[in-house]
Structure formats: structure tokens, C-alpha cells
Write a protein that holds these residues in place. Structure first.
Motif, mmCIF file in Angstrom:
data_model
loop_
_atom_site.group_PDB
_atom_site.id
_atom_site.type_symbol
_atom_site.label_atom_id
_atom_site.label_comp_id
_atom_site.label_asym_id
_atom_site.label_seq_id
_atom_site.Cartn_x
_atom_site.Cartn_y
_atom_site.Cartn_z
ATOM 1 N N GLN A 1 69.902 47.842 32.413
ATOM 2 C CA GLN A 1 70.449 48.146 31.096
ATOM 3 C C GLN A 1 70.492 46.912 30.209
ATOM 4 O O GLN A 1 70.095 46.951 29.032
ATOM 5 C CB GLN A 1 71.847 48.739 31.251
ATOM 6 N N MET B 1 66.485 53.142 25.901
ATOM 7 C CA MET B 1 67.665 52.315 26.156
ATOM 8 C C MET B 1 68.925 53.169 26.171
ATOM 9 O O MET B 1 69.805 52.979 27.024
ATOM 10 C CB MET B 1 67.782 51.227 25.088
ATOM 11 N N LYS C 1 72.879 56.752 31.386
ATOM 12 C CA LYS C 1 72.484 57.264 32.700
ATOM 13 C C LYS C 1 72.074 58.740 32.649
ATOM 14 O O LYS C 1 72.305 59.504 33.581
ATOM 15 C CB LYS C 1 73.616 57.083 33.705
ATOM 16 N N ARG D 1 66.265 58.373 34.040
ATOM 17 C CA ARG D 1 65.702 57.075 34.346
ATOM 18 C C ARG D 1 64.232 57.223 34.657
ATOM 19 O O ARG D 1 63.808 58.233 35.242
ATOM 20 C CB ARG D 1 66.405 56.442 35.550
ATOM 21 N N LEU E 1 69.072 54.990 29.476
ATOM 22 C CA LEU E 1 69.444 54.116 30.589
ATOM 23 C C LEU E 1 70.919 53.756 30.550
ATOM 24 O O LEU E 1 71.591 53.717 31.588
ATOM 25 C CB LEU E 1 68.590 52.851 30.567
ATOM 26 N N VAL E 2 71.426 53.473 29.361
ATOM 27 C CA VAL E 2 72.831 53.090 29.252
ATOM 28 C C VAL E 2 73.744 54.263 29.578
ATOM 29 O O VAL E 2 74.756 54.117 30.277
ATOM 30 C CB VAL E 2 73.125 52.539 27.838
#
Length: 320
Positions: free
Chosen positions: A287, A259, A265, A268, A262-263
């Protein structure tokens, strides 16, 4: 001839009852137990409503955004507050396999195994420390209390974990933070509050310490055990720091670390990166969906343990 005058006091006539409440009359109950006024009740209702709104409104935005299509997110320019064009594409892609699903399984496994291990160590330690006549009781208690105020630091801890060969293993996510001294002290205080006569009668009947702990102490301590187990479970589920410094294999990362990636960036998953780059999936929806998946276990378990909080924590904190 002398005259004797009777000076005996005659009973005073009863005083008439006051028509209104006396100024010096003692109150019937303390001020903090008086019934609140209508203004006070309304004020409390307004404050609680605002507090609930401040807590639930961000959660509502996260859930709605995770269920919104890329077109809706692009039209609003970011977070979505009003549901429109509801779609479960983000959740389908996250749970269809790959790194996110593997990370969720890692988090579930670490949480279950870690909670069981931590509860076993904490219960055994607390029961031993609650028996004041046990060997080295005071010294072990002082040693545990010292760890609450003095710590080795991050670098010695990392060198210890590395020296034991725990890096790039799931044990590195459990053992460094397996036991909380505060939780042990709470359990110890609760165990010491159990009637000694009950334990003595069990010993007279021939029960040993293991049987007393399993048949008497633990059934009477369900409330505090449920609360402590929830604390450990939430701690393991939300932990990300140990994985970030002890793990280098991306496939071993728990859900919280995925997480964060992903948040921020940073990186991925392959399948999601392809769909995001081609415009088939909104990165913001992904996200928010990962955040929802991370919040679901805690949101589901908390209501079942909520009724034990008052009895488990307050009683365990003041007894003994």
C-alpha cells in the motif's frame, strides 16, 4: 516731529536640533516594511520548521514503510518510522508486470494525452476570448461564466457519456473534465495583457491569427502556460472518480483506482495476492509503495514549474 519705528520682522534664530528622535517625526518607511525584530525572525523560523515537519514527517513514514521488510513491519505493529532491514521487494513486485504496471501506464497515457488536449482547447478558447472584436465574444464569455455557477449534475452527465458511447473507453477519463473555465479565464487575462501594438505590428507585416498565437502570444506566455499545464496534469494524474463510474473493465483502471482497491483491501492483483496470502510480502508495504509511485510524478514536476507560479498566476489573475 514723529518718529517712525521699524517693525519689520527679523529672521528667527534657528532652533537647536533635538538630541533624540522627535515624537511627531514621520517614519522613514511604512510599518510593514520595517525590519523584523529578532523575536519575529525566530518565531517565523519556528513556525516554518513546524510546518515543514508536519508535511515531511508523514511522507517519511510512507517511504520508510514501503522499504521495510515484513518482519520489521510486524515487529513495529504497523507504520515504520526508523529505517531497518531496507528492501525493495514491494517495488520490484509492483513494477515487474501485471495490473499495477498496466495501471501506471494507463495513468501516464491519460495524463499526457489529456493535458495536451486540455491545453489546446484552453489556449484556443482564451485567445479567441481575448480578442474583444471577435464574433460573439461577449456571448461566448457569458456562456462560459454560467457554467461556473450552474451544472447539470452527476446523473445527466453520466447519461450523456453513456449516450455518446464513451463508457468503457479511455475518452471517458478525458472528455468529461477536459476543460476548466477558471484556467481559460486566467489565460485570457494574461493574453489581454500583451501589448496590442505588438500584435498590430505583426498584422501589418501580414501575420494571421494562427501565426500571431504561435510566434508571439505563446512565447510571451510561457510562465502561465507552464502553471496551467501543471494544473491539468495533476488533475488527470490524481483523478479516480470518472474511472470508478465510467469503467467496468479492471484492466483499464488507472493507478489511483488500483491504489484505492489496495488500501481498502477490496481487490488485489493476482500475483500480489498470492504473495500477501502466503506471508512473503506485507500488504502495508504494498500500500505504501503504491502511494509513493502515485506521488513521484507530482513531486518531480513541481520544482521545475515552481519558479513560474508567482509570475504565471498572479500576473494572469490581475492583468486585463
Amino acid at each position: 516731529m514723529s518718529v517712525v519705528i521699524d517693525k519689520t520682522d527679523k529672521p528667527a534664530a534657528p532652533r537647536p536640533a533635538a538630541s533624540g528622535p522627535s515624537r511627531w517625526a514621520a517614519p522613514e518607511r511604512p510599518a510593514w516594511e520595517e525590519e523584523p525584530s529578532k523575536a519575529g525572525v525566530a518565531g517565523k523560523g519556528i513556525v516554518l520548521t513546524l510546518a515543514c515537519f508536519a508535511i515531511l514527517f508523514p511522507l517519511w513514514i510512507v517511504i520508510v514503510t514501503s522499504l521495510s521488510s515484513k518482519k520489521t513491519i510486524d515487529a513495529t505493529g504497523g507504520l515504520v518510522m526508523i529505517p531497518k532491514d531496507i528492501t525493495f521487494v514491494a517495488y520490484q513486485e509492483l513494477l515487474s508486470g501485471g495490473q499495477v504496471q498496466r495501471a501506471a501506464l494507463v495513468s501516464v497515457g491519460v495524463t499526457l494525452i489529456g493535458t495536451l488536449f486540455s491545453m489546446a482547447v484552453s489556449v484556443l478558447s482564451a485567445y479567441g476570448l481575448s480578442r474583444t472584436g471577435s464574433l460573439g465574444h461577449r456571448w461566448f464569455l457569458m456562456l462560459l461564466l454560467a457554467t461556473m455557477f450552474f451544472g447539470a449534475g452527476l446523473i445527466p452527465t453520466y447519461l450523456l457519456v453513456q449516450g455518446l458511447g464513451l463508457t468503457d473507453s479511455y475518452l471517458a477519463l478525458i472528455l468529461p473534465s477536459a476543460v476548466s473555465v477558471f484556467n481559460i479565464l486566467v489565460l485570457r487575462a494574461f493574453f489581454m495583457g500583451i501589448s496590442p501594438e505588438l500584435i498590430d505590428s505583426a498584422r501589418i507585416d501580414g501575420a494571421g491569427d494562427w501565426r500571431i498565437l504561435w510566434k508571439i502570444v505563446m512565447p510571451l506566455s510561457r510562465a502561465v502556460l507552464a502553471v496551467i499545464a501543471l494544473f491539468y496534469a495533476v488533475g488527470y494524474w490524481s483523478a479516480w472518480f470518472n474511472a470508478s463510474i465510467y469503467l467496468t473493465d479492471q484492466d483499464m483502471m488507472p493507478l489511483q483506482n488500483i491504489m484505492i482497491q489496495l488500501v481498502q483491501k477490496q481487490e488485489r492483483p493476482v500475483g500480489l495476492a498470492t504473495q500477501i496470502n502466503t506471508g512473503q510480502l506485507s500488504p502495508l508495504a504494498v500500500q505504501m509503495a503504491v502511494m509513493v509511485l502515485a506521488l513521484v510524478p507530482v513531486a518531480v514536476l513541481s520544482p521545475f514549474v515552481q519558479r513560474h507560479f508567482k509570475k504565471g498566476m498572479l500576473t494572469g489573475a490581475v492583468k486585463g
